[in-house]
Design a protein around this motif. Sequence first.
Motif, PDB file in Angstrom:
ATOM      1  N   ASP A   1      93.640-120.768  49.543  1.00  0.00           N
ATOM      2  CA  ASP A   1      94.483-119.603  49.860  1.00  0.00           C
ATOM      3  C   ASP A   1      94.835-118.866  48.616  1.00  0.00           C
ATOM      4  N   ARG A   2      94.971-119.645  47.612  1.00  0.00           N
ATOM      5  CA  ARG A   2      95.143-118.579  45.920  1.00  0.00           C
ATOM      6  C   ARG A   2      93.774-117.862  45.792  1.00  0.00           C
ATOM      7  N   LEU A   3      92.700-118.773  46.069  1.00  0.00           N
ATOM      8  CA  LEU A   3      91.375-117.923  45.611  1.00  0.00           C
ATOM      9  C   LEU A   3      91.215-116.752  46.447  1.00  0.00           C
ATOM     10  N   LYS A   4      91.467-117.010  47.983  1.00  0.00           N
ATOM     11  CA  LYS A   4      91.268-115.827  48.967  1.00  0.00           C
ATOM     12  C   LYS A   4      92.053-114.722  48.574  1.00  0.00           C
ATOM     13  N   SER A   5      93.381-115.241  48.292  1.00  0.00           N
ATOM     14  CA  SER A   5      94.285-113.689  47.865  1.00  0.00           C
ATOM     15  C   SER A   5      93.917-113.285  46.498  1.00  0.00           C
ATOM     16  N   GLY A   6      93.450-113.823  45.596  1.00  0.00           N
ATOM     17  CA  GLY A   6      92.954-113.221  44.490  1.00  0.00           C
ATOM     18  C   GLY A   6      91.647-112.688  44.289  1.00  0.00           C
ATOM     19  N   LEU A   7      90.668-112.814  45.272  1.00  0.00           N
ATOM     20  CA  LEU A   7      89.539-112.070  45.356  1.00  0.00           C
ATOM     21  C   LEU A   7      89.590-110.639  45.457  1.00  0.00           C
ATOM     22  N   PRO A   8      90.282-110.112  46.194  1.00  0.00           N
ATOM     23  CA  PRO A   8      90.487-108.461  46.153  1.00  0.00           C
ATOM     24  C   PRO A   8      90.580-108.034  44.603  1.00  0.00           C
ATOM     25  N   ARG A   9      91.674-108.634  43.951  1.00  0.00           N
ATOM     26  CA  ARG A   9      92.033-108.278  42.714  1.00  0.00           C
ATOM     27  C   ARG A   9      90.898-108.366  41.638  1.00  0.00           C
ATOM     28  N   LEU A  10      90.368-109.697  41.783  1.00  0.00           N
ATOM     29  CA  LEU A  10      89.115-109.779  41.046  1.00  0.00           C
ATOM     30  C   LEU A  10      88.106-108.757  41.271  1.00  0.00           C
ATOM     31  N   ALA A  11      87.848-108.366  42.531  1.00  0.00           N
ATOM     32  CA  ALA A  11      86.738-107.390  42.712  1.00  0.00           C
ATOM     33  C   ALA A  11      87.256-106.073  42.027  1.00  0.00           C
ATOM     34  N   VAL A  12      88.508-105.653  42.283  1.00  0.00           N
ATOM     35  CA  VAL A  12      89.100-104.366  41.334  1.00  0.00           C
ATOM     36  C   VAL A  12      88.797-104.508  39.906  1.00  0.00           C
ATOM     37  N   VAL A  13      89.091-105.681  39.394  1.00  0.00           N
ATOM     38  CA  VAL A  13      88.668-105.994  37.925  1.00  0.00           C
ATOM     39  C   VAL A  13      87.253-105.681  37.481  1.00  0.00           C
ATOM     40  N   ALA A  14      86.617-106.454  38.457  1.00  0.00           N
ATOM     41  CA  ALA A  14      84.966-106.334  38.097  1.00  0.00           C
ATOM     42  C   ALA A  14      84.555-104.654  38.454  1.00  0.00           C
ATOM     43  N   HIS A  15      85.156-104.119  39.298  1.00  0.00           N
ATOM     44  CA  HIS A  15      84.836-102.482  39.594  1.00  0.00           C
ATOM     45  C   HIS A  15      85.307-101.711  38.412  1.00  0.00           C
TER      46      HIS A  15
ATOM     47  N   LEU B   1      85.639-102.638  35.175  1.00  0.00           N
ATOM     48  CA  LEU B   1      84.754-103.097  33.881  1.00  0.00           C
ATOM     49  C   LEU B   1      83.356-102.465  34.163  1.00  0.00           C
ATOM     50  N   ALA B   2      82.834-102.335  35.354  1.00  0.00           N
ATOM     51  CA  ALA B   2      81.603-101.913  35.665  1.00  0.00           C
ATOM     52  C   ALA B   2      81.626-100.361  35.427  1.00  0.00           C
ATOM     53  N   MET B   3      82.874 -99.931  35.862  1.00  0.00           N
ATOM     54  CA  MET B   3      82.911 -98.239  35.433  1.00  0.00           C
ATOM     55  C   MET B   3      82.856 -97.954  33.817  1.00  0.00           C
ATOM     56  N   VAL B   4      83.525 -99.028  33.396  1.00  0.00           N
ATOM     57  CA  VAL B   4      83.683 -98.980  31.481  1.00  0.00           C
ATOM     58  C   VAL B   4      82.220 -99.015  31.315  1.00  0.00           C
TER      59      VAL B   4
ATOM     60  N   ALA C   1      85.736-106.014  26.507  1.00  0.00           N
ATOM     61  CA  ALA C   1      86.850-106.912  25.989  1.00  0.00           C
ATOM     62  C   ALA C   1      87.789-106.180  25.823  1.00  0.00           C
ATOM     63  N   ALA C   2      87.840-105.037  24.781  1.00  0.00           N
ATOM     64  CA  ALA C   2      88.980-104.368  24.341  1.00  0.00           C
ATOM     65  C   ALA C   2      89.615-103.505  25.492  1.00  0.00           C
ATOM     66  N   GLN C   3      88.605-103.031  26.181  1.00  0.00           N
ATOM     67  CA  GLN C   3      89.239-102.234  27.461  1.00  0.00           C
ATOM     68  C   GLN C   3      89.794-103.147  28.399  1.00  0.00           C
TER      69      GLN C   3
ATOM     70  N   TYR D   1      85.365 -90.154  26.227  1.00  0.00           N
ATOM     71  CA  TYR D   1      85.396 -91.323  26.771  1.00  0.00           C
ATOM     72  C   TYR D   1      86.667 -91.185  27.794  1.00  0.00           C
ATOM     73  N   PRO D   2      87.641 -91.199  27.221  1.00  0.00           N
ATOM     74  CA  PRO D   2      89.128 -91.355  28.054  1.00  0.00           C
ATOM     75  C   PRO D   2      88.925 -90.554  29.293  1.00  0.00           C
ATOM     76  N   LEU D   3      88.743 -89.118  29.006  1.00  0.00           N
ATOM     77  CA  LEU D   3      88.625 -88.507  30.144  1.00  0.00           C
ATOM     78  C   LEU D   3      87.655 -88.893  31.331  1.00  0.00           C
ATOM     79  N   VAL D   4      86.313 -89.104  30.950  1.00  0.00           N
ATOM     80  CA  VAL D   4      85.210 -89.598  31.970  1.00  0.00           C
ATOM     81  C   VAL D   4      85.666 -90.620  32.566  1.00  0.00           C
ATOM     82  N   LEU D   5      86.337 -91.745  31.858  1.00  0.00           N
ATOM     83  CA  LEU D   5      86.732 -92.883  32.420  1.00  0.00           C
ATOM     84  C   LEU D   5      87.899 -92.608  33.621  1.00  0.00           C
ATOM     85  N   MET D   6      88.773 -92.032  33.229  1.00  0.00           N
ATOM     86  CA  MET D   6      89.790 -91.597  34.239  1.00  0.00           C
ATOM     87  C   MET D   6      89.332 -91.070  35.367  1.00  0.00           C
ATOM     88  N   GLY D   7      88.327 -90.169  35.272  1.00  0.00           N
ATOM     89  CA  GLY D   7      88.007 -89.706  36.600  1.00  0.00           C
ATOM     90  C   GLY D   7      87.196 -90.912  37.361  1.00  0.00           C
TER      91      GLY D   7
END
Length: 636
Positions: free
Chosen positions: A6-20, A22-25, A58-60, A117-123
């Motif tokens: 259950d904890r893994l299932k509830s945490g998957l959407p947040r992990l997907a957002v983190v992955a998204h 970092l991919a955008m960075v 890592a920094a971002q 970098y900060p302006l494009v990343l925000m978009g």
Amino acid sequence: MSSWRDRLKSGLPRLAVVAHDLAMVWVVWQALHRLRWGIEVNAPAIPLWSAEIALVLAAQGLVFWQVGLYRGLWRFAGVPDLWNILKASVLGLFAIVLGLFLYNRLGTVPRTVLVLYPLVLMGMLGAPRLLYRAWKDSRVESASKSSVRILILGAGHAGEALVRDLRRSGAYQPVGFLDDAVRLRGSKVQGVPVLGRVQDVAEIARETAAKLLVIAMPSADANALQRVVVSCERTGLPFRMVPKLQDVLEGRSLPGELKEVAIEDLLGRKPVLPDWKAIRGWLGARSVLVTGAGGSIGSELCRQCARHGARRITLIEVDELALTTTEAALKRDFPDVEYISVLGDCGDPAVIAHALKRAEPDAVFHAAAYKQVPLLELQLREAVRNNSLATETVAHACCLADVGTFVLISTDKAVDPVNVLGATKRLAEMACQALAGQFATRFVTVRFGNVLDSAGSVVPLFREQIRAGGPVTVTDPEVTRFFMTIPEACQLILQASALGTHEAIYTLDMGEPVPIRLLAEQMIRLAGKHPGRDIAIVYTGLRPGEKLHETLFHADERYRQTTHPKILQAEPRDVTAAHLESSIAQLREASSRYDLELLNNLLRMAVPEFQPVGTHPDYRESATVVAFPARNARKV
């Protein structure tokens, strides 16, 4: 195993957002480098992965986490989330610059990349969130095509927030706003058009096929709200209103809840705001005892004490059902408070002595009393026994038990009393005043007018008469009363108790009295009926013991302002303790023999100003209202 899944299932959407994110960075970092070096002939090779890119991610990523970017939900993304993303992007840039400076002295990073970098990343981070929310909102809107069509009166902050809540629920479809502000005419709020003025609600409701009206004006005063309600009534449609912020904070309404317009919203007096800091400072961690704890005032007083820091509450009540119901509600809403219930008559010396011994209270609130004016005119013995003699019994027991504060809940009818209720409550005030000069216990008397919706009051009577189809019975077209709500009355009691005077009578500056005729008309309109047409109003004449107008201070009571701007203090009139003790003793003797004639004579001797209605040739001409300091005395 199941909890881990259950904890893994509830945490998957947040992990997907983190992955998204970092991919955008990574995408932004790659794209800006290729854009910068794309104009160079001998551009260096740009690797898809390197130690430099790992350091950037890592920094971002660490900054994203520290800023709290993952506490919100994409479904409700808005301006605060965009601000959070901009802050994370700028702080991330500083972290990246610091990390790369320590790694390679920024030798391979073009300055153009760092600036953009900060302006494009925000978009790149904000656009997917807003697009996702727009997609979800469109789905809700399409699903709500068959939902209830709502016209909202008021296009301010409350109306805007209401639209967002309604769209999320999917059960309602906002079709337009009405607002008197000229600058808003023709504009849109959250995509919903402002269609016209509030007074045009009947015509616009027909044009938009609205099925429900919602008044989103929580800060409107009573006069403005009355005009809005009249306009809503002309449409024949049901209407609701957004609750006031104070009602939400004090638990009387839920956030996002639509409530019916209540009679107290239309009475023309702003509620008094108590000094909660002073109340909590006086009440916090104390043990309190409430007599009549199952009544309208007593039960709300218990709730207020529990809400504002009392550690122990002792309830004395003679009605077993009321005691059980009140105790159960308190334990449900305030489980951390200790409760002691005592079933019995507080006027019984054994009952009050037992309760005081168990509770060891710091303060006693004496709310137990009979209060029905016409009934008590015919029940003199019980009125004297319960309102006067029981008060003296409880007050004297509190003095012997070294209770710090005794608070008597009195009434405006004790001023120049013309009925048994007023005379017996005035005698109770005098009994407390006599004891105050002999013991260290601090005595506080609080007077107020009629309490809306309390048991036996005129509001439940009118409501039942309207439900039955009428007629609504009003005693006299000119009769007026001061009104306050039950929570407000109890807040006044606590506020006066916290003021600290050893012996005083307090009352609330309640503004102008309200004509009962107007109260009846407003309640009929709130029920969707028209006074005189759908529901008749019948004038029955003043009942035994009733005044046309009530007063809050006696002419000989010097009154002054207190530290609270809406609470006034009267100087008690002189009372001869020995004479009062003799009167109380004689009243007890007459009560034990049920000698009504002697009780009547003794009550008139003990309370000289008691003049029952009918002793004056024309009571209408003799009634006088004692003004508050800011006003002049006037005849009514």
